[in-house]
Design a protein around this motif. Sequence first.
Motif, PDB file in Angstrom:
ATOM      1  N   LEU A 132       0.845  -1.190   0.000  1.00  0.00           N
ATOM      2  CA  LEU A 132       0.000   0.000   0.000  1.00  0.00           C
ATOM      3  C   LEU A 132       0.880   1.239   0.000  1.00  0.00           C
ATOM      4  O   LEU A 132       1.848   1.318   0.762  1.00  0.00           O
ATOM      5  CB  LEU A 132      -0.873  -0.027   1.265  1.00  0.00           C
ATOM      6  N   ILE A 133       0.555   2.209  -0.849  1.00  0.00           N
ATOM      7  CA  ILE A 133       1.286   3.472  -0.865  1.00  0.00           C
ATOM      8  C   ILE A 133       0.530   4.473   0.004  1.00  0.00           C
ATOM      9  O   ILE A 133      -0.659   4.718  -0.196  1.00  0.00           O
ATOM     10  CB  ILE A 133       1.442   4.004  -2.304  1.00  0.00           C
ATOM     11  N   THR A 134       1.243   5.033   0.978  1.00  0.00           N
ATOM     12  CA  THR A 134       0.599   5.954   1.922  1.00  0.00           C
ATOM     13  C   THR A 134       0.709   7.405   1.435  1.00  0.00           C
ATOM     14  O   THR A 134       1.359   7.697   0.436  1.00  0.00           O
ATOM     15  CB  THR A 134       1.258   5.860   3.315  1.00  0.00           C
TER      16      THR A 134
ATOM     17  N   ARG B  32       2.463   9.616   2.416  1.00  0.00           N
ATOM     18  CA  ARG B  32       3.826  10.149   2.439  1.00  0.00           C
ATOM     19  C   ARG B  32       4.415  10.238   1.030  1.00  0.00           C
ATOM     20  O   ARG B  32       5.436  10.889   0.813  1.00  0.00           O
ATOM     21  CB  ARG B  32       4.716   9.251   3.303  1.00  0.00           C
ATOM     22  N   CYS B  33       3.769   9.604   0.061  1.00  0.00           N
ATOM     23  CA  CYS B  33       4.251   9.582  -1.331  1.00  0.00           C
ATOM     24  C   CYS B  33       4.405  11.009  -1.868  1.00  0.00           C
ATOM     25  O   CYS B  33       3.516  11.843  -1.715  1.00  0.00           O
ATOM     26  CB  CYS B  33       3.263   8.802  -2.190  1.00  0.00           C
ATOM     27  N   ILE B  34       5.555  11.243  -2.522  1.00  0.00           N
ATOM     28  CA  ILE B  34       5.821  12.568  -3.095  1.00  0.00           C
ATOM     29  C   ILE B  34       5.725  12.544  -4.628  1.00  0.00           C
ATOM     30  O   ILE B  34       6.175  13.465  -5.305  1.00  0.00           O
ATOM     31  CB  ILE B  34       7.215  13.093  -2.676  1.00  0.00           C
ATOM     32  N   ASN B  35       5.153  11.472  -5.162  1.00  0.00           N
ATOM     33  CA  ASN B  35       4.956  11.353  -6.615  1.00  0.00           C
ATOM     34  C   ASN B  35       6.263  11.532  -7.394  1.00  0.00           C
ATOM     35  O   ASN B  35       6.313  12.240  -8.399  1.00  0.00           O
ATOM     36  CB  ASN B  35       3.914  12.366  -7.107  1.00  0.00           C
ATOM     37  N   CYS B  36       7.299  10.846  -6.925  1.00  0.00           N
ATOM     38  CA  CYS B  36       8.603  10.995  -7.584  1.00  0.00           C
ATOM     39  C   CYS B  36       8.725  10.149  -8.844  1.00  0.00           C
ATOM     40  O   CYS B  36       9.714  10.250  -9.571  1.00  0.00           O
ATOM     41  CB  CYS B  36       9.718  10.648  -6.603  1.00  0.00           C
ATOM     42  N   ASP B  37       7.779   9.251  -9.077  1.00  0.00           N
ATOM     43  CA  ASP B  37       7.747   8.409 -10.283  1.00  0.00           C
ATOM     44  C   ASP B  37       8.772   7.265 -10.284  1.00  0.00           C
ATOM     45  O   ASP B  37       8.940   6.601 -11.301  1.00  0.00           O
ATOM     46  CB  ASP B  37       7.962   9.229 -11.566  1.00  0.00           C
ATOM     47  N   MET B  38       9.465   7.044  -9.186  1.00  0.00           N
ATOM     48  CA  MET B  38      10.506   6.011  -9.177  1.00  0.00           C
ATOM     49  C   MET B  38       9.938   4.591  -9.208  1.00  0.00           C
ATOM     50  O   MET B  38      10.479   3.709  -9.867  1.00  0.00           O
ATOM     51  CB  MET B  38      11.382   6.167  -7.927  1.00  0.00           C
ATOM     52  N   CYS B  39       8.870   4.363  -8.490  1.00  0.00           N
ATOM     53  CA  CYS B  39       8.393   2.991  -8.326  1.00  0.00           C
ATOM     54  C   CYS B  39       7.616   2.463  -9.528  1.00  0.00           C
ATOM     55  O   CYS B  39       7.730   1.285  -9.872  1.00  0.00           O
ATOM     56  CB  CYS B  39       7.533   2.885  -7.078  1.00  0.00           C
ATOM     57  N   GLU B  40       6.844   3.311 -10.161  1.00  0.00           N
ATOM     58  CA  GLU B  40       5.917   2.845 -11.207  1.00  0.00           C
ATOM     59  C   GLU B  40       6.603   2.026 -12.311  1.00  0.00           C
ATOM     60  O   GLU B  40       6.166   0.927 -12.637  1.00  0.00           O
ATOM     61  CB  GLU B  40       5.153   4.049 -11.784  1.00  0.00           C
TER      62      GLU B  40
ATOM     63  N   THR C  51       6.901   4.735   3.220  1.00  0.00           N
ATOM     64  CA  THR C  51       5.827   5.214   2.335  1.00  0.00           C
ATOM     65  C   THR C  51       5.063   4.048   1.739  1.00  0.00           C
ATOM     66  O   THR C  51       3.841   4.103   1.596  1.00  0.00           O
ATOM     67  CB  THR C  51       6.422   6.086   1.209  1.00  0.00           C
ATOM     68  N   ILE C  52       5.783   2.991   1.372  1.00  0.00           N
ATOM     69  CA  ILE C  52       5.126   1.798   0.827  1.00  0.00           C
ATOM     70  C   ILE C  52       5.148   0.739   1.916  1.00  0.00           C
ATOM     71  O   ILE C  52       6.205   0.277   2.342  1.00  0.00           O
ATOM     72  CB  ILE C  52       5.837   1.301  -0.438  1.00  0.00           C
ATOM     73  N   ILE C  53       3.960   0.389   2.384  1.00  0.00           N
ATOM     74  CA  ILE C  53       3.837  -0.513   3.533  1.00  0.00           C
ATOM     75  C   ILE C  53       2.997  -1.732   3.152  1.00  0.00           C
ATOM     76  O   ILE C  53       2.341  -1.738   2.113  1.00  0.00           O
ATOM     77  CB  ILE C  53       3.174   0.200   4.736  1.00  0.00           C
TER      78      ILE C  53
ATOM     79  N   VAL D 266      13.201   1.075  -4.165  1.00  0.00           N
ATOM     80  CA  VAL D 266      13.513   2.297  -4.918  1.00  0.00           C
ATOM     81  C   VAL D 266      12.870   3.544  -4.314  1.00  0.00           C
ATOM     82  O   VAL D 266      13.280   4.660  -4.632  1.00  0.00           O
ATOM     83  CB  VAL D 266      13.076   2.183  -6.396  1.00  0.00           C
ATOM     84  N   CYS D 267      11.890   3.386  -3.453  1.00  0.00           N
ATOM     85  CA  CYS D 267      11.207   4.551  -2.890  1.00  0.00           C
ATOM     86  C   CYS D 267      12.152   5.341  -1.983  1.00  0.00           C
ATOM     87  O   CYS D 267      12.736   4.784  -1.056  1.00  0.00           O
ATOM     88  CB  CYS D 267       9.977   4.110  -2.098  1.00  0.00           C
ATOM     89  N   PRO D 268      12.310   6.639  -2.237  1.00  0.00           N
ATOM     90  CA  PRO D 268      13.253   7.434  -1.456  1.00  0.00           C
ATOM     91  C   PRO D 268      12.726   7.882  -0.094  1.00  0.00           C
ATOM     92  O   PRO D 268      13.486   8.403   0.725  1.00  0.00           O
ATOM     93  CB  PRO D 268      13.503   8.651  -2.354  1.00  0.00           C
ATOM     94  N   ILE D 269      11.439   7.708   0.148  1.00  0.00           N
ATOM     95  CA  ILE D 269      10.840   8.158   1.402  1.00  0.00           C
ATOM     96  C   ILE D 269      10.534   6.950   2.278  1.00  0.00           C
ATOM     97  O   ILE D 269       9.701   6.110   1.916  1.00  0.00           O
ATOM     98  CB  ILE D 269       9.538   8.959   1.152  1.00  0.00           C
ATOM     99  N   ASP D 270      11.181   6.866   3.419  1.00  0.00           N
ATOM    100  CA  ASP D 270      11.002   5.720   4.310  1.00  0.00           C
ATOM    101  C   ASP D 270       9.532   5.554   4.718  1.00  0.00           C
ATOM    102  O   ASP D 270       8.824   6.534   4.942  1.00  0.00           O
ATOM    103  CB  ASP D 270      11.845   5.883   5.578  1.00  0.00           C
TER     104      ASP D 270
ATOM    105  N   ILE E 222      -1.985  10.646  -5.512  1.00  0.00           N
ATOM    106  CA  ILE E 222      -0.691   9.974  -5.339  1.00  0.00           C
ATOM    107  C   ILE E 222      -0.736   8.640  -6.075  1.00  0.00           C
ATOM    108  O   ILE E 222      -1.799   8.209  -6.532  1.00  0.00           O
ATOM    109  CB  ILE E 222      -0.357   9.727  -3.845  1.00  0.00           C
ATOM    110  N   TYR E 223       0.420   8.004  -6.156  1.00  0.00           N
ATOM    111  CA  TYR E 223       0.481   6.692  -6.793  1.00  0.00           C
ATOM    112  C   TYR E 223      -0.280   5.658  -5.967  1.00  0.00           C
ATOM    113  O   TYR E 223      -0.366   5.766  -4.743  1.00  0.00           O
ATOM    114  CB  TYR E 223       1.925   6.258  -7.002  1.00  0.00           C
ATOM    115  N   GLU E 224      -0.817   4.663  -6.663  1.00  0.00           N
ATOM    116  CA  GLU E 224      -1.586   3.611  -6.008  1.00  0.00           C
ATOM    117  C   GLU E 224      -1.108   2.242  -6.487  1.00  0.00           C
ATOM    118  O   GLU E 224      -0.563   2.118  -7.583  1.00  0.00           O
ATOM    119  CB  GLU E 224      -3.080   3.756  -6.344  1.00  0.00           C
TER     120      GLU E 224
END
Length: 85
Positions: A4-6, A8-16, A59-61, A53-57, A30-32
Amino acid sequence: MALLITKRCINCDMCEPECPNEAISMGASIYEIDVNRCTECVGHYDTPTCQQVCPIDNTIITDPDHTESTELLWEKFVVLHHAVS
Ligand code: SF4
Ligand code: SF4
């Protein structure tokens, strides 16, 4: 278990582009993650690559509403990729 993306996501496009199951897409703000496509990377990687790859700790749980056994995640992988045993 799907992830799940919370908020906290900054829409950096890294994960998609890194998701092997095309489970990640832009949502309303935000991304889902599509719970029907997320295998927690079972069948592709040892650990969830989106979390790597997510830069924000934190955020993806793991999604507590979509718990699945490893066996069920493998079945999802097989269906998604039409793999025949
Ligand atoms: Fe995609 Fe893997 Fe992240 Fe699930 S854990 S959304 S399959 S990259
Ligand atoms: Fe959001 Fe993390 Fe994906 Fe970037 S990598 S879009 S911060 S969930």
